[in-house]
Design a protein around this motif. Structure first.
Motif, PDB file in Angstrom:
ATOM      1  N   GLY A   1      82.046  68.279  52.346  1.00  0.00           N
ATOM      2  CA  GLY A   1      81.994  68.502  53.883  1.00  0.00           C
ATOM      3  C   GLY A   1      81.150  69.769  54.215  1.00  0.00           C
ATOM      4  O   GLY A   1      80.190  69.906  55.040  1.00  0.00           O
ATOM      5  N   ARG A   2      81.508  70.690  53.623  1.00  0.00           N
ATOM      6  CA  ARG A   2      80.722  72.134  53.733  1.00  0.00           C
ATOM      7  C   ARG A   2      79.327  72.120  53.340  1.00  0.00           C
ATOM      8  O   ARG A   2      78.391  72.656  54.012  1.00  0.00           O
TER       9      ARG A   2
ATOM     10  N   ALA B   1      77.974  70.733  63.689  1.00  0.00           N
ATOM     11  CA  ALA B   1      77.842  70.480  62.207  1.00  0.00           C
ATOM     12  C   ALA B   1      78.325  71.400  61.427  1.00  0.00           C
ATOM     13  O   ALA B   1      78.942  71.412  60.215  1.00  0.00           O
ATOM     14  N   ALA B   2      77.957  72.901  61.625  1.00  0.00           N
ATOM     15  CA  ALA B   2      78.653  74.036  60.647  1.00  0.00           C
ATOM     16  C   ALA B   2      80.205  73.750  60.973  1.00  0.00           C
ATOM     17  O   ALA B   2      80.742  73.773  59.530  1.00  0.00           O
ATOM     18  N   PHE B   3      80.878  73.917  61.883  1.00  0.00           N
ATOM     19  CA  PHE B   3      82.445  73.863  62.211  1.00  0.00           C
ATOM     20  C   PHE B   3      83.200  72.733  61.470  1.00  0.00           C
ATOM     21  O   PHE B   3      83.981  72.564  60.927  1.00  0.00           O
ATOM     22  N   ALA B   4      81.954  71.427  61.772  1.00  0.00           N
ATOM     23  CA  ALA B   4      82.523  70.174  61.138  1.00  0.00           C
ATOM     24  C   ALA B   4      82.878  70.315  59.587  1.00  0.00           C
ATOM     25  O   ALA B   4      83.667  69.687  58.981  1.00  0.00           O
ATOM     26  N   GLY B   5      81.776  70.814  58.963  1.00  0.00           N
ATOM     27  CA  GLY B   5      81.682  70.901  57.646  1.00  0.00           C
ATOM     28  C   GLY B   5      83.234  71.701  57.161  1.00  0.00           C
ATOM     29  O   GLY B   5      83.801  71.209  56.117  1.00  0.00           O
ATOM     30  N   LEU B   6      83.325  72.933  57.574  1.00  0.00           N
ATOM     31  CA  LEU B   6      84.778  73.586  57.367  1.00  0.00           C
ATOM     32  C   LEU B   6      85.874  72.611  57.644  1.00  0.00           C
ATOM     33  O   LEU B   6      86.549  72.849  56.752  1.00  0.00           O
ATOM     34  N   LEU B   7      85.944  72.308  58.735  1.00  0.00           N
ATOM     35  CA  LEU B   7      87.086  71.562  59.234  1.00  0.00           C
ATOM     36  C   LEU B   7      87.223  70.196  58.469  1.00  0.00           C
ATOM     37  O   LEU B   7      88.429  69.784  58.083  1.00  0.00           O
ATOM     38  N   SER B   8      86.292  69.452  58.137  1.00  0.00           N
ATOM     39  CA  SER B   8      86.414  68.326  57.368  1.00  0.00           C
ATOM     40  C   SER B   8      86.871  68.452  56.163  1.00  0.00           C
ATOM     41  O   SER B   8      87.811  67.778  55.303  1.00  0.00           O
ATOM     42  N   ASP B   9      86.652  69.677  55.413  1.00  0.00           N
ATOM     43  CA  ASP B   9      86.979  70.013  54.048  1.00  0.00           C
ATOM     44  C   ASP B   9      88.565  70.353  54.042  1.00  0.00           C
ATOM     45  O   ASP B   9      89.352  70.198  53.467  1.00  0.00           O
ATOM     46  N   ALA B  10      88.937  71.227  55.324  1.00  0.00           N
ATOM     47  CA  ALA B  10      90.357  71.717  55.482  1.00  0.00           C
ATOM     48  C   ALA B  10      91.278  70.548  56.049  1.00  0.00           C
ATOM     49  O   ALA B  10      92.287  70.588  55.584  1.00  0.00           O
ATOM     50  N   LEU B  11      90.681  69.833  56.908  1.00  0.00           N
ATOM     51  CA  LEU B  11      91.909  69.041  57.833  1.00  0.00           C
ATOM     52  C   LEU B  11      91.409  67.667  57.445  1.00  0.00           C
ATOM     53  O   LEU B  11      92.452  66.798  57.716  1.00  0.00           O
TER      54      LEU B  11
ATOM     55  N   GLY C   1      76.594  66.972  66.444  1.00  0.00           N
ATOM     56  CA  GLY C   1      76.597  67.739  65.119  1.00  0.00           C
ATOM     57  C   GLY C   1      77.914  67.119  64.265  1.00  0.00           C
ATOM     58  O   GLY C   1      77.698  66.924  63.210  1.00  0.00           O
ATOM     59  N   ALA C   2      79.040  67.382  64.688  1.00  0.00           N
ATOM     60  CA  ALA C   2      80.157  66.712  63.960  1.00  0.00           C
ATOM     61  C   ALA C   2      80.232  65.314  63.327  1.00  0.00           C
ATOM     62  O   ALA C   2      80.389  65.135  62.360  1.00  0.00           O
TER      63      ALA C   2
ATOM     64  N   ARG D   1      88.371  64.201  57.224  1.00  0.00           N
ATOM     65  CA  ARG D   1      87.221  63.749  57.955  1.00  0.00           C
ATOM     66  C   ARG D   1      87.570  63.024  59.153  1.00  0.00           C
ATOM     67  O   ARG D   1      86.688  63.068  60.266  1.00  0.00           O
ATOM     68  N   LYS D   2      88.681  62.178  59.343  1.00  0.00           N
ATOM     69  CA  LYS D   2      89.180  61.536  60.175  1.00  0.00           C
ATOM     70  C   LYS D   2      89.408  62.523  61.754  1.00  0.00           C
ATOM     71  O   LYS D   2      89.000  62.119  62.644  1.00  0.00           O
ATOM     72  N   LYS D   3      90.180  63.654  61.380  1.00  0.00           N
ATOM     73  CA  LYS D   3      90.520  64.539  62.388  1.00  0.00           C
ATOM     74  C   LYS D   3      89.142  64.959  63.009  1.00  0.00           C
ATOM     75  O   LYS D   3      89.082  65.278  64.353  1.00  0.00           O
ATOM     76  N   VAL D   4      88.186  65.243  62.259  1.00  0.00           N
ATOM     77  CA  VAL D   4      86.908  65.804  62.948  1.00  0.00           C
ATOM     78  C   VAL D   4      86.312  64.696  63.682  1.00  0.00           C
ATOM     79  O   VAL D   4      85.685  65.021  64.752  1.00  0.00           O
ATOM     80  N   LEU D   5      86.371  63.571  63.385  1.00  0.00           N
ATOM     81  CA  LEU D   5      85.773  62.420  64.010  1.00  0.00           C
ATOM     82  C   LEU D   5      86.256  62.346  65.418  1.00  0.00           C
ATOM     83  O   LEU D   5      85.982  62.105  66.682  1.00  0.00           O
ATOM     84  N   VAL D   6      87.753  62.579  65.556  1.00  0.00           N
ATOM     85  CA  VAL D   6      88.389  62.701  66.895  1.00  0.00           C
ATOM     86  C   VAL D   6      88.055  63.715  67.704  1.00  0.00           C
ATOM     87  O   VAL D   6      88.012  63.588  68.871  1.00  0.00           O
ATOM     88  N   LEU D   7      87.881  64.905  67.059  1.00  0.00           N
ATOM     89  CA  LEU D   7      87.349  66.041  67.831  1.00  0.00           C
ATOM     90  C   LEU D   7      86.202  65.686  68.550  1.00  0.00           C
ATOM     91  O   LEU D   7      85.485  66.121  69.604  1.00  0.00           O
TER      92      LEU D   7
END
Length: 482
Positions: free
Chosen positions: A401-402, A75-85, A126-127, A87-93
């Motif tokens: 996201g964060r 969840a912590a990393f997904a927050g950073l990644l979802s704002d940077a990259l 978490g993501a 929402r869709k890319k985080v769901l793929v990860l």
């Protein structure tokens, strides 16, 4: 407080593409399905794993709860990644993590290896737990946003229900194909491995479907890709409404700084505190004890319950969970968030008090199951889906996201604490001597009272408002919307 009534958004049916909206929300909700599947699979496997590894209650709790540390990190990393990259890319990860965990957890011979793969699965859980409802909230029109986000909770409980059936089918297949002793030995050696491996199929399905959904229009706008955002909004709501909605999103983004320091400003401190409180209280009211340890609870409280019967009773829990989540979907945008939350928390508290009393008195009749089902029904009708709806609504777009990740990390840490401590409390000889297995249920019941107070005095009603309007609710002197 914002006193003007919320504007009604045009429904997708009036100008957009309702089928497209439902389709992309269902794909995002597959993340919720895997969230439920991957968290609940342990309920059928844990006792066989305990016997396979020959470990004590502390190690057993670690085998269950270690996943939750991965959930917090995910969840912590997904927050950073979802704002940077996005929402869709985080769901793929997340889908990749689910797949690796499903295959890997079926293979290990040691507790350390099992825990390692379960933590990888936790990263995916978490993501998905924060990104799926966040994505749905950002694409759904305001007037149906509650039920669309609640679809994610329906997917979570559907995942749980299906894995209960899968666990039961695997364990019962062995029981029906061999002598009882041989069937038990097969489940201890092999059955639990098939339970974990079964999660590979929905993980592959999510990974494939994600290639056909667009990125969130609000994230695209924040990232400076207004043309793509407008196309997505037009496809969902129709061209006329898309233009007005785009202007509202751009105006809200212009007011936002995009830094987490924004949450420390006077109006935003409250929204962060409310988000964290709701996230933690969703967990410390005890829900995952019933979802992770349901078969053992049945065997402790209902006299004469055997392994396969306990798994079958867990299926009943899953059915009640999904039925009342469907009811929540039909009512969350009509009755509102606050009434459902307070009524559900009250029902959970009453059920826990009764369940604790039954345990304290040593009553082991089958009717004790009614209290468990009452608790599950109350949670599914309210605290389960509505908490995620509120968390997906209340934070500013640029840092949604964060900010949601902070609340979700706290949720998973609370989940970890509850999952790790329940076996320790439930098997503590001193507590058993005084309370006879009632102690944990009464502790969770007290937190239900705290939840009612938080919702009553700190949570405004958000039904029917756009995400941009909701952010303004917490800047007024009183957060409670009458």
């Amino acid at each position: 407080m914002v006193n003007d009534r919320p504007r009604n958004e045009e429904s997708p049916e009036e100008g957009g593409n309702a089928r497209f909206l439902v389709a992309i929300c269902l794909v995002a909700a597959l993340g919720g399905f895997l969230f439920g599947y991957d968290t609940a699979v342990i309920s059928g496997a844990i006792e066989f794993i305990e016997r396979y590894l020959d470990r004590d209650a502390t190690a057993k709790g670690w085998a269950s709860a270690s996943t939750l540390l991965g959930c917090a990190a995910g969840a912590a990393f997904a927050g950073l990644l979802s704002d940077a990259l996005g929402r869709k890319k985080v769901l793929v990860l997340a889908a990749v993590c689910f797949l690796v965990s499903a295959v890997g957890a079926a293979l290990p011979e040691t507790l350390a290896a099992l825990v390692g793969f379960r933590i990888i699965g936790g990263l995916g859980i978490g993501a998905a737990s924060m990104t799926s409802p966040l994505y749905i909230a950002e694409v759904a029109p305001a007037r149906i946003r509650g039920r669309m986000v609640a679809l994610n909770q329906l997917a979570i409980v559907a995942g749980m229900l299906i894995v209960y059936f899968v666990n039961y089918a695997i364990a019962h297949h062995a029981a029906g194909a061999a002598a009882p002793e041989a069937a038990e030995a097969w489940n201890i050696q092999t059955g639990w491995r098939w339970m974990f491996a079964s999660g590979a199929l929905p993980a592959v399905l999510l990974l494939a479907c994600l290639f056909f959904v667009p990125e969130s229009p609000r994230w695209l706008t924040a990232a400076g890709r207004e043309d793509r955002a407008l196309r997505v909004l037009a496809r969902i709501n129709g061209p006329a409404r898309a233009g007005a909605q785009m202007r509202e999103i751009e105006a809200a983004l212009a007011r936002e700084g995009g830094s987490l320091a924004e949450l420390l400003e006077p109006g935003m401190k409250l929204v962060l505190a409310v988000g964290i409180a709701l996230a933690v209280l969703q967990q410390v009211t005890g829900i995952n004890v019933f979802l992770y340890y349901a078969p053992e609870i049945f065997k402790n409280l209902v006299e004469g319950t055997k392994d396969d019967a306990a798994l079958l009773q867990t299926v009943v829990v899953g059915v009640v969970n999904i039925v009342f989540t469907v009811i929540a979907i039909g009512t969350v945008d009509r009755l509102g968030r606050r009434p459902l939350m307070m009524a559900g928390a009250a029902g959970m508290g009453a059920s826990l008090a009764a369940l604790g009393l039954a345990a304290y008195l040593g009553r082991t009749e089958t009717w004790v199951l009614v209290f468990i089902l009452g608790y599950i029904a109350s949670f599914a009708l309210s605290v389960g889906p509505v908490t995620w709806v509120i968390l997906a609504e209340i934070f500013p777009t640029k840092i949604r996201g964060r900010a949601m990740a902070i609340a979700t990390v706290c949720l998973w840490l609370a989940n970890y604490a509850v999952s790790q401590t329940f076996p320790m409390m439930d098997k503590n000889e001193r507590l058993i001597a005084v309370f006879n297995h009632a102690f944990p249920f009464w502790v969770y019941g007290l937190f239900c009272i705290v939840l009612i107070l938080v919702v009553r005095f700190a949570v405004p009603e958000t039904k029917g408002r756009s995400l941009e309007q909701i952010c303004l609710l917490y800047t007024s002197p009183s957060p409670r919307d009458s």
